[in-house]
Design an enzyme around this catalytic site. Structure first.
Site, short mmCIF file in Angstrom:
data_model
loop_
_atom_site.label_atom_id
_atom_site.label_comp_id
_atom_site.label_asym_id
_atom_site.label_seq_id
_atom_site.Cartn_x
_atom_site.Cartn_y
_atom_site.Cartn_z
N THR A 21 55.06 15.26 -26.74
CA THR A 21 53.77 15.65 -26.62
C THR A 21 53.50 17.28 -25.87
O THR A 21 54.12 17.24 -24.76
CB THR A 21 52.75 14.66 -25.91
OG1 THR A 21 51.33 14.88 -26.58
CG2 THR A 21 52.94 14.62 -24.41
N CYS A 47 45.11 15.71 -19.01
CA CYS A 47 45.15 14.75 -19.66
C CYS A 47 46.61 13.98 -18.97
O CYS A 47 47.36 14.75 -18.47
CB CYS A 47 45.50 15.00 -21.26
SG CYS A 47 44.39 15.81 -22.14
N HIS A 94 49.19 10.09 -25.40
CA HIS A 94 48.70 11.46 -24.88
C HIS A 94 47.21 11.12 -24.78
O HIS A 94 46.43 11.28 -25.66
CB HIS A 94 49.02 12.31 -25.56
CG HIS A 94 48.32 13.83 -25.04
ND1 HIS A 94 48.98 15.13 -25.53
CD2 HIS A 94 47.34 14.01 -24.56
CE1 HIS A 94 48.29 16.13 -24.73
NE2 HIS A 94 47.06 15.66 -24.29
#
Lengths: 158, 292
Positions: free
Chosen positions: A22, A28, A45
């Site tokens: 990711t 995040c 994620h």
């Protein structure tokens, strides 16, 4: 083979040749899980802590939110044969802006929600790289369970 | 040549903004302009017209009949939607290039810019500002200075990062100290060179330092908050990461709370996915996916 986990996305795999990756985690958070016995790995994620913000979006996109996405990640890994007590759990992300007033602290709230969910469910974090003002790229090698975090041109093992 | 002189020379050497884009921005900035003025600004540019029509007819908008003219497009989709498309098409070639100094792969600066454009225009609607299209354009161009500064940042990256980590200054403040200019200031000078409306120049110049805008300008605030949200969400961010200041006073001034930011982030993420899909299928330019 790289399999990309997008923003607000969960992926699991039992293919030993697969790397889950990711990109650009800011505030995040990316969570990786890996069961060494069955060699099953998974990654989420997620963007925001709490799905009560938008019930309707949460239905379409549960992985946007920690409270729905994290259980979804674990369930998906169980379906491939992983078990909670063997699971190795690693966490990265939750960055912040330079923010004296603390108004934009989505990263911190994302992390607090994660700790709350893990505490309630008896999940321990094996390694983490959270906070700061950097953007992170996370990789999980499903065959070996190796997790790396790349930021500002440097890659370190988590 | 000193770094500062080199940067100034590079700004001067940048190609002019296409005539169509300039006319459009002036039309958008003028509250007296009508749909006709806007159509007038675009209609002689066949490439832009063709791109806009192709995008309007894509599955994204799901219209039941074929759009055959610009005025038709404005009636069906609204002026502001069409303007957003035209501006996004225009900036795609300029912003889609990789900006190595900032560690941005091809397409990433454009992706970040479109996201900030969407966020700024959403915020300007919440704040009931007169022109969402103006906020969109300002958001789209806020980081234009990176196009010129990238090479210089590349050369001095370690020195800049040393200031950022040791002295806890923002990336923009470190640019200013090491290079003599921040990307915000260079961007404002580019916008001035292009004779863009003063409001847009101000938004670019103060997008990281809204408290320096005197008097306070709600459009500058909207772009600042929009940029903060997109940086937080990691949308098209580079090695400079989140090393920028967020101004809490702006949130108070605008009457926004954390939950509003989260909601804006949500909307922007979903809308951005749609816009990217639209551009991937609707134009020949490849758009980066965020992979690095």
């Amino acid at each position: 083979m790289d399999q990309v986990v997008d923003i607000a996305d969960v992926k699991v795999s039992s293919n030993p040749g697969c790397t889950l990756v990711t990109y650009s985690l800011g505030s995040c958070i990316g969570v990786t899980v890996w069961d060494p016995e069955v060699r099953v790995g998974g990654m989420i994620h997620y963007m925001l802590p709490d799905s009560s913000l938008s019930k309707e979006k949460a239905v379409a996109n549960p992985a946007m939110f920690a409270d729905l996405g994290i259980p979804k990640l674990f369930r998906a890994a169980y379906e491939l044969g992983a078990t909670k007590k063997r699971m190795v759990v690693k966490v990265a992300g939750g960055s912040q802006l330079l923010d004296d007033a603390g108004t934009f602290n989505i990263g911190k709230r994302n992390y607090v929600m994660l700790r709350k969910i893990f505490w309630k469910n008896g999940v321990l974090i094996d390694a983490e790289d959270v906070g700061g003002n950097i953007s992170r790229t996370v990789r999980l090698d499903v065959g070996t369970g190796r997790v790396t975090v790349r930021s500002q041109g440097q890659e370190v093992e988590l | 040549m000193t770094t500062i002189a080199e940067i100034v020379a590079q700004v001067k050497a940048l190609p002019a903004l296409p005539d169509t884009a300039l006319k459009l921005m002036k039309a958008v900035g003028d509250p007296r302009s009508s749909v006709d003025d806007i159509v007038e600004a675009v209609r002689y540019d066949q490439v832009v017209t063709a791109d806009v029509l192709r995008l309007c007819n894509s599955a994204y908008f799901g219209l039941s009949r074929k759009i055959t003219s610009l005025s038709d497009a404005m009636v069906c989709l609204g002026t502001s939607r069409v303007l957003q498309l035209v501006m996004s098409v225009h900036t795609n070639s300029l912003l889609a290039r990789p900006q190595e100094g900032y560690g941005l792969a091809p397409g990433l600066l454009w992706k970040h810019s479109v996201a900030v454009a969407l966020a700024s225009s959403a915020i300007s609607t919440i704040l009931k500002l007169p022109s969402a299209a103006m906020a969109f354009t300002a958001g789209l161009l806020h980081d234009i200075g990176k196009v010129v500064l990238s090479n210089h940042v590349s050369r001095e990256f370690e020195e800049i990062m040393r200031l950022v980590t040791e002295r806890k200054v923002s990336f923009g403040e470190a640019e200013q100290e090491i290079l003599g200019y921040s990307h915000a200031e260079v961007g404002a000078q580019i916008a001035e060179k292009w004779s863009l409306p003063e409001t847009i120049v101000r938004c670019i110049r103060f997008h990281h330092t809204p408290h320096d805008a005197h008097p306070a300008d709600p459009l500058v605030d909207a772009v600042h908050i929009g940029d903060c949200v997109c940086l937080l969400l990691g949308i098209g961010i580079g090695e400079d990461g989140l090393s920028y200041r967020a101004d809490g006073a702006v949130m108070e001034r605008c009457g926004l709370r954390e939950a509003d930011l989260e909601r804006i982030g949500l909307e922007v993420t979903m809308e951005l996915q749609r816009v990217q899909a639209l551009f991937a299928q609707g134009t020949t330019d490849a758009v980066g996916t965020g992979a690095r």
